[in-house]
Design an enzyme around this catalytic site. Structure first.
Site, PDB file in Angstrom:
ATOM      1  N   ASP A  20     -36.611 -33.602  -8.022  1.00  0.00           N
ATOM      2  CA  ASP A  20     -37.986 -33.108  -7.956  1.00  0.00           C
ATOM      3  C   ASP A  20     -38.547 -32.801  -9.346  1.00  0.00           C
ATOM      4  O   ASP A  20     -37.801 -32.620 -10.317  1.00  0.00           O
ATOM      5  CB  ASP A  20     -38.055 -31.823  -7.129  1.00  0.00           C
ATOM      6  N   HIS A  74     -33.132 -31.512  -9.351  1.00  0.00           N
ATOM      7  CA  HIS A  74     -34.359 -31.500 -10.142  1.00  0.00           C
ATOM      8  C   HIS A  74     -34.194 -32.332 -11.402  1.00  0.00           C
ATOM      9  O   HIS A  74     -33.079 -32.492 -11.920  1.00  0.00           O
ATOM     10  CB  HIS A  74     -34.763 -30.063 -10.484  1.00  0.00           C
TER      11      HIS A  74
END
Length: 334
Positions: free
Chosen positions: A51, A195
């Site tokens: 992300d 992430h």
């Protein structure tokens, strides 16, 4: 006296025999490699997701690490980052990654109006399509927060909502070994949250690849039909193992609020047999729960909630300790 003609014939014959043997060995090796490749994915496919990209300081390194280890992943980009780093969005595409929508500015979408939600998602669709030529089909709501209004907006834009089964906790300070350990829990069809921007997450890539190989799992794509990890061509996984009891969606609603704490309730839809994961934002604490059976991980910041016969809505009280951001909630059919 040496018969050069005969010698040439013998040499040619010998060379031909050697070439025949080499070709046979090569063919055998190729066949064995093909068999090994087929066996590599015999346990199925998992979804690696990253992300909050793309980021000028890390995305290129992450793409290099993934490709050099034979991994493909889904990159859930924010619109702002995509607009500011369009070359990196194209680099994600060119590296064989799948690109999803993660909203424009990473807000708490469930606290916005329908029009604001529409703007957040649609602008991101447009900028990613401008960069790559293709609009995303997958959407991950920031913080895992969703509700019926947001799902309606997603549907209007042709987006499939994707949460996660395993949280790497990289956003919460997890070290590389902890991230690798989290990935080792992945099973066929499941998705892990990671992430783009953390050095620890980047360092985990080779070990994640090795662990998946050791368990005959491969990194696959996330199906825009089911939201589950499948073979990269979109086909079904080798073992047929759909989530038991159907899919699961968590909708968060805020309840009462005081100066030092607030209540949240979570409604699960799609299945009556569910497992919900609530991840706090440090230094928050949950001081009360109702309508479910909770358990905790060793950190005390991740609560797993299961039904206790009180229906498909449970609640809890968060002592915020200065952090008002809602905990993230995900769920799966259990």
């Amino acid at each position: 006296m040496i018969d050069r003609k005969r010698g040439s014939s013998l040499a040619a014959g010998l060379l031909g025999a050697i070439l025949t043997v080499c070709l046979a060995v090569t063919a055998t090796a190729a066949l064995a490699a093909g068999r090994r490749a087929a066996a590599d994915c015999s346990a199925g496919y998992v979804g690696l997701t990253y992300d909050d990209g793309p980021n000028a300081g890390n995305t290129t390194n992450l793409l290099n690490a993934l490709t050099s280890n034979g991994l493909r992943a889904t990159m859930f980009n924010t619109g702002q980052n995509a607009q500011n780093n369009q070359g990196l969005v194209r680099a994600q595409r060119d590296a064989g990654m799948w690109i999803g929508n993660h909203s424009w500015s990473h807000p708490h979408l469930t606290q916005l109006s329908s029009a604001q939600m529409q703007s957040e998602l649609q602008r991101t669709q447009q900028v990613i399509q401008q960069a790559t030529g293709t609009a995303p089909r997958l959407f991950r709501p920031p913080y895992g927060e969703t509700n019926a209004t947001l799902r309606s907006v997603e549907q209007q834009l042709g987006l499939t909502e994707v949460l996660w089964d395993v949280d790497s906790q990289d956003w919460n300070g997890a070290g590389t070994a902890q991230i690798v350990q989290a990935a080792s829990r992945l099973q066929n069809g499941q998705v892990i949250l990671m992430h783009d921007q953390y050095a620890t997450t980047l360092a985990a890539v080779p070990q994640i690849a090795a662990n998946l190989r050791s368990r005959n799992l491969c990194a696959g794509m996330i199906s825009p039909v089911t939201g589950r990890a499948v073979a990269p061509d979109g086909g079904s996984n080798p073992p047929s193992s759909p989530p038991p009891g159907g899919t699961c969606t968590a909708t968060i609603t805020q309840g009462q609020q005081w100066s030092d704490r607030f209540n949240l309730s979570v409604t699960l839809s799609g299945t009556s047999s569910w497992v919900a994961t609530v991840t706090l934002n440090r230094p928050q604490r949950i001081i009360a729960t109702w309508n479910g059976t909770p358990s905790w991980d060793s950190s005390g910041y991740v609560m797993t909630m299961r039904p206790n016969g009180s229906g498909n809505t449970f609640g809890f009280t968060v002592q915020h300790n200065g952090t008002w951001t809602w905990p993230s909630v995900s769920c799966r059919a259990g």
